[in-house]
Design a protein around this motif. Structure first.
Motif, PDB file in Angstrom:
ATOM      1  N   PRO A   1      14.892   5.852  -0.133  1.00  0.00           N
ATOM      2  CA  PRO A   1      13.977   6.444   0.757  1.00  0.00           C
ATOM      3  C   PRO A   1      12.544   5.505   0.451  1.00  0.00           C
ATOM      4  N   ASN A   2      11.852   5.392   1.513  1.00  0.00           N
ATOM      5  CA  ASN A   2      10.384   5.209   1.403  1.00  0.00           C
ATOM      6  C   ASN A   2      10.121   3.549   1.264  1.00  0.00           C
ATOM      7  N   VAL A   3      11.394   2.652   1.194  1.00  0.00           N
ATOM      8  CA  VAL A   3      11.137   1.358   0.999  1.00  0.00           C
ATOM      9  C   VAL A   3      10.357   0.521   2.141  1.00  0.00           C
ATOM     10  N   GLY A   4      10.534   1.133   3.199  1.00  0.00           N
ATOM     11  CA  GLY A   4       9.775   0.557   4.398  1.00  0.00           C
ATOM     12  C   GLY A   4      10.938   0.130   5.665  1.00  0.00           C
ATOM     13  N   LYS A   5      12.172   0.895   5.358  1.00  0.00           N
ATOM     14  CA  LYS A   5      12.945   0.327   6.461  1.00  0.00           C
ATOM     15  C   LYS A   5      12.793   0.641   7.992  1.00  0.00           C
ATOM     16  N   SER A   6      11.974   1.764   8.332  1.00  0.00           N
ATOM     17  CA  SER A   6      11.848   2.022   9.706  1.00  0.00           C
ATOM     18  C   SER A   6      10.554   1.273   9.913  1.00  0.00           C
ATOM     19  N   THR A   7       9.596   0.980   9.153  1.00  0.00           N
ATOM     20  CA  THR A   7       8.346   0.124   9.205  1.00  0.00           C
ATOM     21  C   THR A   7       8.759  -1.100   9.877  1.00  0.00           C
ATOM     22  N   LEU A   8       9.789  -1.797   9.290  1.00  0.00           N
ATOM     23  CA  LEU A   8      10.400  -3.171   9.421  1.00  0.00           C
ATOM     24  C   LEU A   8      10.936  -3.192  10.646  1.00  0.00           C
TER      25      LEU A   8
ATOM     26  N   SER B   1      10.892   4.431  15.584  1.00  0.00           N
ATOM     27  CA  SER B   1      11.527   5.064  14.801  1.00  0.00           C
ATOM     28  C   SER B   1      10.229   5.780  13.684  1.00  0.00           C
ATOM     29  N   ILE B   2      10.450   6.999  13.122  1.00  0.00           N
ATOM     30  CA  ILE B   2       9.246   7.704  12.760  1.00  0.00           C
ATOM     31  C   ILE B   2       9.174   7.073  11.222  1.00  0.00           C
ATOM     32  N   VAL B   3       7.830   6.868  10.888  1.00  0.00           N
ATOM     33  CA  VAL B   3       7.522   6.548   9.535  1.00  0.00           C
ATOM     34  C   VAL B   3       6.618   7.316   8.864  1.00  0.00           C
ATOM     35  N   SER B   4       6.747   7.598   7.678  1.00  0.00           N
ATOM     36  CA  SER B   4       5.542   8.396   7.050  1.00  0.00           C
ATOM     37  C   SER B   4       5.939   8.031   5.632  1.00  0.00           C
ATOM     38  N   SER B   5       4.557   8.399   4.763  1.00  0.00           N
ATOM     39  CA  SER B   5       4.658   8.066   3.263  1.00  0.00           C
ATOM     40  C   SER B   5       5.329   8.961   2.574  1.00  0.00           C
ATOM     41  N   LYS B   6       6.189   9.793   3.020  1.00  0.00           N
ATOM     42  CA  LYS B   6       6.897  10.800   2.370  1.00  0.00           C
ATOM     43  C   LYS B   6       8.378  10.138   2.439  1.00  0.00           C
ATOM     44  N   PRO B   7       8.887  10.303   1.298  1.00  0.00           N
ATOM     45  CA  PRO B   7      10.258   9.815   1.240  1.00  0.00           C
ATOM     46  C   PRO B   7      11.351  10.739   2.163  1.00  0.00           C
TER      47      PRO B   7
ATOM     48  N   THR C   1      12.274  10.455   5.364  1.00  0.00           N
ATOM     49  CA  THR C   1      11.588  10.641   6.470  1.00  0.00           C
ATOM     50  C   THR C   1      12.804  10.427   7.756  1.00  0.00           C
ATOM     51  N   THR C   2      13.571   9.416   7.654  1.00  0.00           N
ATOM     52  CA  THR C   2      14.490   9.135   8.867  1.00  0.00           C
ATOM     53  C   THR C   2      15.761  10.211   8.257  1.00  0.00           C
ATOM     54  N   ARG C   3      16.227  10.777   9.199  1.00  0.00           N
ATOM     55  CA  ARG C   3      17.488  11.748   8.861  1.00  0.00           C
ATOM     56  C   ARG C   3      18.739  11.206   9.598  1.00  0.00           C
TER      57      ARG C   3
ATOM     58  N   VAL D   1      12.811  -8.040  -0.081  1.00  0.00           N
ATOM     59  CA  VAL D   1      11.656  -7.369  -0.970  1.00  0.00           C
ATOM     60  C   VAL D   1      10.476  -7.095  -0.105  1.00  0.00           C
ATOM     61  N   ASN D   2      10.198  -5.866   0.176  1.00  0.00           N
ATOM     62  CA  ASN D   2       9.271  -5.396   0.850  1.00  0.00           C
ATOM     63  C   ASN D   2       8.054  -4.811   0.275  1.00  0.00           C
ATOM     64  N   LYS D   3       6.742  -4.925   0.945  1.00  0.00           N
ATOM     65  CA  LYS D   3       5.737  -4.591   0.131  1.00  0.00           C
ATOM     66  C   LYS D   3       5.129  -5.240  -0.717  1.00  0.00           C
ATOM     67  N   ILE D   4       5.277  -6.640  -0.492  1.00  0.00           N
ATOM     68  CA  ILE D   4       4.910  -7.804  -1.484  1.00  0.00           C
ATOM     69  C   ILE D   4       3.212  -7.745  -1.126  1.00  0.00           C
TER      70      ILE D   4
ATOM     71  N   MET E   1       8.762  -9.970   1.668  1.00  0.00           N
ATOM     72  CA  MET E   1       8.272  -9.598   2.925  1.00  0.00           C
ATOM     73  C   MET E   1       7.110  -8.610   2.823  1.00  0.00           C
ATOM     74  N   SER E   2       6.194  -8.542   3.810  1.00  0.00           N
ATOM     75  CA  SER E   2       5.483  -7.370   4.039  1.00  0.00           C
ATOM     76  C   SER E   2       5.572  -6.984   5.546  1.00  0.00           C
ATOM     77  N   ALA E   3       6.233  -5.932   5.585  1.00  0.00           N
ATOM     78  CA  ALA E   3       6.389  -5.583   7.092  1.00  0.00           C
ATOM     79  C   ALA E   3       5.161  -4.815   7.632  1.00  0.00           C
ATOM     80  N   ILE E   4       4.400  -4.427   6.998  1.00  0.00           N
ATOM     81  CA  ILE E   4       3.226  -3.782   7.586  1.00  0.00           C
ATOM     82  C   ILE E   4       2.427  -4.897   8.114  1.00  0.00           C
TER      83      ILE E   4
HETATM   84  N1  LIG Z   1       1.705  -1.558   1.465  1.00  0.00           N
HETATM   85  C1  LIG Z   1       2.864  -1.695   2.363  1.00  0.00           C
HETATM   86  N2  LIG Z   1       3.340  -0.436   2.652  1.00  0.00           N
HETATM   87  C2  LIG Z   1       4.434  -0.510   3.426  1.00  0.00           C
HETATM   88  C3  LIG Z   1       5.090  -1.591   3.980  1.00  0.00           C
HETATM   89  N3  LIG Z   1       6.076  -1.107   4.778  1.00  0.00           N
HETATM   90  C4  LIG Z   1       6.132   0.276   4.770  1.00  0.00           C
HETATM   91  N4  LIG Z   1       4.948   0.651   4.137  1.00  0.00           N
HETATM   92  C5  LIG Z   1       4.631   2.088   3.859  1.00  0.00           C
HETATM   93  O1  LIG Z   1       5.930   2.561   3.236  1.00  0.00           O
HETATM   94  C6  LIG Z   1       5.923   4.138   3.619  1.00  0.00           C
HETATM   95  C7  LIG Z   1       7.376   4.489   4.069  1.00  0.00           C
HETATM   96  O2  LIG Z   1       7.424   3.681   5.161  1.00  0.00           O
HETATM   97  P1  LIG Z   1       9.123   3.984   6.016  1.00  0.00           P
HETATM   98  O3  LIG Z   1       9.132   2.943   6.982  1.00  0.00           O
HETATM   99  O4  LIG Z   1       9.002   5.462   6.654  1.00  0.00           O
HETATM  100  O5  LIG Z   1      10.066   3.814   4.979  1.00  0.00           O
HETATM  101  P2  LIG Z   1      11.739   4.209   5.156  1.00  0.00           P
HETATM  102  O6  LIG Z   1      12.300   3.270   4.272  1.00  0.00           O
HETATM  103  O7  LIG Z   1      12.167   4.213   6.543  1.00  0.00           O
HETATM  104  O8  LIG Z   1      11.783   5.616   4.621  1.00  0.00           O
HETATM  105  P3  LIG Z   1      12.990   6.924   4.495  1.00  0.00           P
HETATM  106  O9  LIG Z   1      13.008   6.997   6.247  1.00  0.00           O
HETATM  107  O10 LIG Z   1      12.122   7.807   4.116  1.00  0.00           O
HETATM  108  O11 LIG Z   1      14.183   6.330   3.952  1.00  0.00           O
HETATM  109  C8  LIG Z   1       4.950   4.371   4.938  1.00  0.00           C
HETATM  110  O12 LIG Z   1       3.640   4.798   4.169  1.00  0.00           O
HETATM  111  C9  LIG Z   1       4.645   2.947   5.228  1.00  0.00           C
HETATM  112  O13 LIG Z   1       3.367   2.578   5.756  1.00  0.00           O
HETATM  113  C10 LIG Z   1       4.692  -2.843   3.581  1.00  0.00           C
HETATM  114  O14 LIG Z   1       5.001  -4.136   3.837  1.00  0.00           O
HETATM  115  N5  LIG Z   1       3.553  -2.885   2.906  1.00  0.00           N
END
Ligand SMILES: Nc1nc2c(ncn2[C@@H]2O[C@H](COP(=O)(O)OP(=O)(O)OP(=O)(O)O)[C@@H](O)[C@H]2O)c(=O)[nH]1
Ligand SMILES: [Mg+2]
Length: 293
Positions: A12-19, A29-35, A37-39, A119-122, A149-152
């Motif tokens: 959870p929360n590694v940034g799958k939906s963001t990518l 897909s919805i994104v949040s800072s809370k683990p 999120t995606t169900r 490897v995301n959030k570099i 990677m930095s998906a953001i």
């Molecule tokens: N700094 C940084 N934050 C990121 C990056 N990618 C995602 N985030 C943040 O990480 C948090 C989780 O992102 P999600 O995309 O919801 O993560 P997820 O893996 O889909 O989470 P689940 O659906 O809960 O499994 C959010 O607050 C994003 O903004 C990145 O490349 N860099």
């Protein structure tokens, strides 16, 4: 033409939906800072006419489940690795391979589908930590490709896309060109509301929330009338969701309505009610009712 199914998995929360949203160039897909999120597994489709069609599966984060909803989430995420052409495993920089990731990689050992390590959030770590992460992970699994990677920030997203196209097989166009998501409108409307609740509510409440779209009708003027319930697990949570003088609920519904209007490209009348269903996350019938089947 090349075409294939690609699943995006990880904790959870590694940034799958963001990518996924970044690849699609759109928020699907919805994104949040809370683990957690995606169900549900959410399928989105990226097509370049006569060249390729990539069908992505965004999955719930794999974790140790604490209730039936969690079990369902982990189960569908794990299922997603069975029938795809390519697996994108996402993690974040860290000095060691954590137990959660070890568990996921253990399961991947039984498949012969190529797996990419992302490897995301570099952007949040020193380059040495990222380098060390790539090194550590390569010692325990033979990944087909390694992508920091930095998906953001969109860093290396195009590189990833090119590599994915390289790995998927020749195949037909499975979906019409203009189709970008295989979910029902109703599901997406519910997710928009759930996302706002996740965003505005503090820690313990959001995890126990479900959204039920009771009705959705378009009138002759083109206005959508939508009735929805936010389901929570405790009376005390209901109070928090409604807030003082109803302010929290108003905030959540106003923001949700704005996004729904963008998505439906029409005016929306949104009525939201808050209801308590004790322990719904452990109730099989409730899970089905709220779309986790
Ligand atoms: N700094 C940084 N934050 C990121 C990056 N990618 C995602 N985030 C943040 O990480 C948090 C989780 O992102 P999600 O995309 O919801 O993560 P997820 O893996 O889909 O989470 P689940 O659906 O809960 O499994 C959010 O607050 C994003 O903004 C990145 O490349 N860099
Ligand atoms: Mg997600």
């Amino acid at each position: 033409m090349k075409s294939g199914f690609i699943t995006i998995i990880g904790r959870p929360n590694v940034g799958k939906s963001t990518l996924l949203n970044k690849i699609m160039g759109e928020k699907l897909s919805i994104v949040s800072s809370k683990p957690q999120t995606t169900r549900n597994n959410i399928q989105t489709i990226l097509t370049k006419k006569d060249e390729y069609q990539l069908i992505f599966v965004d999955t719930p984060g794999i974790h140790k489940p604490k209730h039936k909803l969690g079990e369902y989430m982990v189960k569908i995420a794990e299922q997603s690795i069975k029938e795809v052409d390519l697996i994108i495993f996402i993690t974040n920089p860290s000095k060691e391979v954590g137990r959660g990731d070890q568990f996921i990689l253990e399961q991947l050992k039984n498949t012969d589908i190529p797996v990419f390590l992302v490897v995301n959030k570099i952007d949040e770590y020193k380059p040495e930590v990222t380098a060390q992460t790539l090194e550590k992970y390569s010692q325990i699994y033979d990944f087909a490709e390694y992508i920091p990677m930095s998906a953001i920030k969109g860093k290396n997203v195009n590189t990833l896309l090119e590599l994915m196209i390289k790995y998927i097989p020749e195949g037909p166009q499975y979906y019409p060109e203009e189709m970008i998501i295989d979910q029902q409108e109703r599901f997406i409307i519910g997710e928009i509301l759930r996302e706002k609740a996740l965003r505005f509510l503090s820690q313990e409440v959001p995890h126990g929330i479900a959204v039920d779209i009771i009705s959705m009708k378009k009138n002759e003027k083109g206005i959508y009338n939508i009735n929805a319930d936010i389901i929570c697990e405790k009376e005390s949570h209901k109070g928090i969701i409604i807030g003082k003088n109803g302010e929290m609920l108003k905030r959540i519904s106003t923001r949700a309505r704005q996004d729904m209007e963008k998505f439906l490209m029409n005016k929306v009348n949104l009525q939201v009610w808050v209801k308590v269903r004790k322990d719904w996350r452990d109730n099989f019938n409730n899970l089905k009712e709220f779309g986790y089947k």
